[in-house]
Each structure stands twice: as C-alpha cells, then as structure tokens.
Design a protein around this motif. Structure first.
Motif, PDB file in Angstrom:
ATOM      1  N   CYS A   6     -34.617  74.852   8.634  1.00  0.00           N
ATOM      2  CA  CYS A   6     -34.109  74.255   7.823  1.00  0.00           C
ATOM      3  C   CYS A   6     -33.948  75.243   6.592  1.00  0.00           C
ATOM      4  O   CYS A   6     -34.594  76.184   6.724  1.00  0.00           O
ATOM      5  CB  CYS A   6     -35.291  73.509   7.025  1.00  0.00           C
ATOM      6  SG  CYS A   6     -35.607  72.589   5.673  1.00  0.00           S
ATOM      7  N   SER A  22     -34.081  64.596   8.095  1.00  0.00           N
ATOM      8  CA  SER A  22     -33.575  65.432   8.675  1.00  0.00           C
ATOM      9  C   SER A  22     -31.780  65.534   9.004  1.00  0.00           C
ATOM     10  O   SER A  22     -31.651  64.577   9.605  1.00  0.00           O
ATOM     11  CB  SER A  22     -34.017  66.231  10.413  1.00  0.00           C
ATOM     12  OG  SER A  22     -35.222  66.249  10.296  1.00  0.00           O
ATOM     13  N   VAL A  23     -30.862  66.367   8.334  1.00  0.00           N
ATOM     14  CA  VAL A  23     -29.836  65.773   8.286  1.00  0.00           C
ATOM     15  C   VAL A  23     -28.633  67.236   8.832  1.00  0.00           C
ATOM     16  O   VAL A  23     -29.468  68.299   8.142  1.00  0.00           O
ATOM     17  CB  VAL A  23     -29.268  65.058   7.420  1.00  0.00           C
ATOM     18  CG1 VAL A  23     -27.719  65.100   7.127  1.00  0.00           C
ATOM     19  CG2 VAL A  23     -29.964  64.668   6.273  1.00  0.00           C
ATOM     20  N   SER A  24     -27.693  67.334   9.928  1.00  0.00           N
ATOM     21  CA  SER A  24     -27.389  67.758  10.042  1.00  0.00           C
ATOM     22  C   SER A  24     -26.071  68.878   9.411  1.00  0.00           C
ATOM     23  O   SER A  24     -25.387  67.738   8.853  1.00  0.00           O
ATOM     24  CB  SER A  24     -26.796  67.465  11.644  1.00  0.00           C
ATOM     25  OG  SER A  24     -26.048  66.502  11.692  1.00  0.00           O
ATOM     26  N   ASN A  25     -25.831  69.975   9.183  1.00  0.00           N
ATOM     27  CA  ASN A  25     -24.796  70.466   8.415  1.00  0.00           C
ATOM     28  C   ASN A  25     -23.354  70.367   8.834  1.00  0.00           C
ATOM     29  O   ASN A  25     -23.248  70.097  10.222  1.00  0.00           O
ATOM     30  CB  ASN A  25     -25.406  71.914   7.852  1.00  0.00           C
ATOM     31  CG  ASN A  25     -25.452  72.326   9.777  1.00  0.00           C
ATOM     32  OD1 ASN A  25     -25.381  72.539   9.913  1.00  0.00           O
ATOM     33  ND2 ASN A  25     -24.475  73.546   8.794  1.00  0.00           N
ATOM     34  N   LEU A 212     -32.064  68.877   4.830  1.00  0.00           N
ATOM     35  CA  LEU A 212     -31.225  69.219   6.232  1.00  0.00           C
ATOM     36  C   LEU A 212     -31.201  70.570   6.988  1.00  0.00           C
ATOM     37  O   LEU A 212     -32.485  71.726   6.635  1.00  0.00           O
ATOM     38  CB  LEU A 212     -29.958  70.541   4.806  1.00  0.00           C
ATOM     39  CG  LEU A 212     -28.946  69.182   3.514  1.00  0.00           C
ATOM     40  CD1 LEU A 212     -28.093  69.870   2.820  1.00  0.00           C
ATOM     41  CD2 LEU A 212     -28.421  67.886   4.521  1.00  0.00           C
ATOM     42  N   ARG A 214     -30.137  73.681   9.674  1.00  0.00           N
ATOM     43  CA  ARG A 214     -29.253  74.181  10.460  1.00  0.00           C
ATOM     44  C   ARG A 214     -28.930  74.481  11.951  1.00  0.00           C
ATOM     45  O   ARG A 214     -30.223  75.221  12.485  1.00  0.00           O
ATOM     46  CB  ARG A 214     -28.638  75.448   9.979  1.00  0.00           C
ATOM     47  CG  ARG A 214     -27.342  76.216  10.779  1.00  0.00           C
ATOM     48  CD  ARG A 214     -26.735  77.450   9.568  1.00  0.00           C
ATOM     49  NE  ARG A 214     -28.208  78.518   9.772  1.00  0.00           N
ATOM     50  CZ  ARG A 214     -28.070  78.169   8.836  1.00  0.00           C
ATOM     51  NH1 ARG A 214     -28.018  77.707   7.473  1.00  0.00           N
ATOM     52  NH2 ARG A 214     -29.763  79.689   8.209  1.00  0.00           N
TER      53      ARG A 214
END
Length: 217
Positions: A6, A22-25, A212, A214
């Motif tokens: 995160c 959750s969001v992937s970069n 976000l 990684r």
C-alpha cells in the motif's frame, strides 16, 4: 511470487465508515493469486449482533480492466450440487451465498451472487428492489471456488466495462453472506436496522475508500 504494498489511501467519510477497494497502480493487472493475498475486511457477527465463531473475510480490488471480489465463509457449504462452475442461475440466495451490491450516485445498483458450487448471478435495480433489464450479461474474467470441511472461499472477477453501474469514488458498496449450517445466519458488512435482514436497505450501503497498491516481485 508478487507482493502487494500500500502506498496511498483516499480518506473515508468523516465518520470513518467505508469499504476499502484496492487499486493496482498504472497498468498492472491483478491475478487470482494477487487478489487472494490482499488484506481483508471482516464481518465477525450476524446481522443481529450474534457473534460468529470465525469471521467472514472479504476483499475488493480493481485493476485497469477487472473488478475483483474475494470472500471466505466460515461454515460447511450448503449448495445445490447439480450446479456447474460458471453457471448463471437466479435464486442462489436460497442456499449459501456471498453477495456484492454496487450502487452508483443515480441510485441504481447492481447485485452479484456467488455460490459454493461456482455458479453466479447478477441483477440490475433502478431503485429499492425495483428490477431493470440488463442490456448485456457482465463478462466473467475469473471465478475460483475452494471448499473445505470448515468453510469455502471464492475469487470472482468481472470486466469493469461490462458493469451496468459505474464504480466511482461516490459509489456505495454493500457486502453480505448467507450460511445455513449448522443454522441459518445472515451476514452484513454494515448494520441493518429493522426486524428482518434486508440486504437491499439503503442504510446497508457504505462509501468507498480506494487504496492504491504496488505489486512487487
């Protein structure tokens, strides 16, 4: 094996109530194993406050193409064994099921059901329990179900572009589950007011906090 770190969080509302997505970069696409490794949120009691022996753990994520939903119900699964993995079937809530509701700012919302058999279903609603026609069935990306003697878990992925509702920072989410063994229990990610477990009640829905993350090797 990739890990997920995160590095930024969008704040929730002033009361701190939110559902984390959750969001992937950048352009990174998630896999089933990535989603299974995400931090989880937990429901540790039934809708009426009765504690569960073990929590219902779940998580939500999105990458540039896919909305991911993962969950683990802590009970011996009760399901129709005649159903096939990937089968599209209404009425899954009559046995064990996990459910995801996504509501856009217009008030329209879409419901997804996933069964321990690997069957799934969705419906679009214009307002409270008012069905609307679906223009196209959402495109399934992945549906993995694992059963054990103590529960079952699933990872469900659907193409974001095929959703009937928008998933934006002002969208609302509700996650729920139903277990039947050893007795019927209704689980909700937010408090339900009233004398019956109504998973469509407007008060069930919560705002989103995007996190976000990684992916690193």
């Amino acid at each position: 094996m990739r890990s997920i770190e995160c590095f930024m969080q969008q704040p929730a509302n002033e009361r701190g109530e939110h559902v984390t997505i959750s969001v992937s970069n950048s352009s990174q696409l998630l896999s089933v194993s990535d989603v299974s490794a995400l931090p989880t949120q937990a429901i540790d009691s039934c809708w009426n406050g009765i504690a569960l022996p073990q929590p219902f753990k779940w998580s939500l994520a999105r990458d540039p193409k896919t909305l991911w939903f993962a969950g683990s119900l802590p009970a011996l699964p009760d399901y129709d064994s005649t159903l096939s993995k990937g089968e599209f079937v209404e009425g899954l809530w009559e046995r064990d099921v996990v459910e995801l509701f996504i509501k856009e700012s217009s008030g329209r919302y879409q419901e997804f059901n996933i069964s321990p058999a690997g069957a799934w279903w969705t419906v679009l609603l214009n307002s409270y329990r008012t069905r609307a026609p679906i223009t196209k069935r959402p495109q399934l990306v992945a549906l993995e179900v694992v059963q054990s003697k103590v529960g079952w878990s699933m990872v469900f992925g659907v193409e974001i572009s095929s959703l009937e509702v928008s998933l934006e920072p002002d969208s609302l989410i509700h996650v729920s589950g139903i277990m039947h063994k050893p007795r019927q229990r209704f689980l909700s990610s937010n408090r339900i007011d009233g004398i019956e477990p109504d998973f469509h009640a407007p008060g069930c829905f919560q705002p989103i906090a995007f996190v976000l993350r990684r992916l690193t090797s």
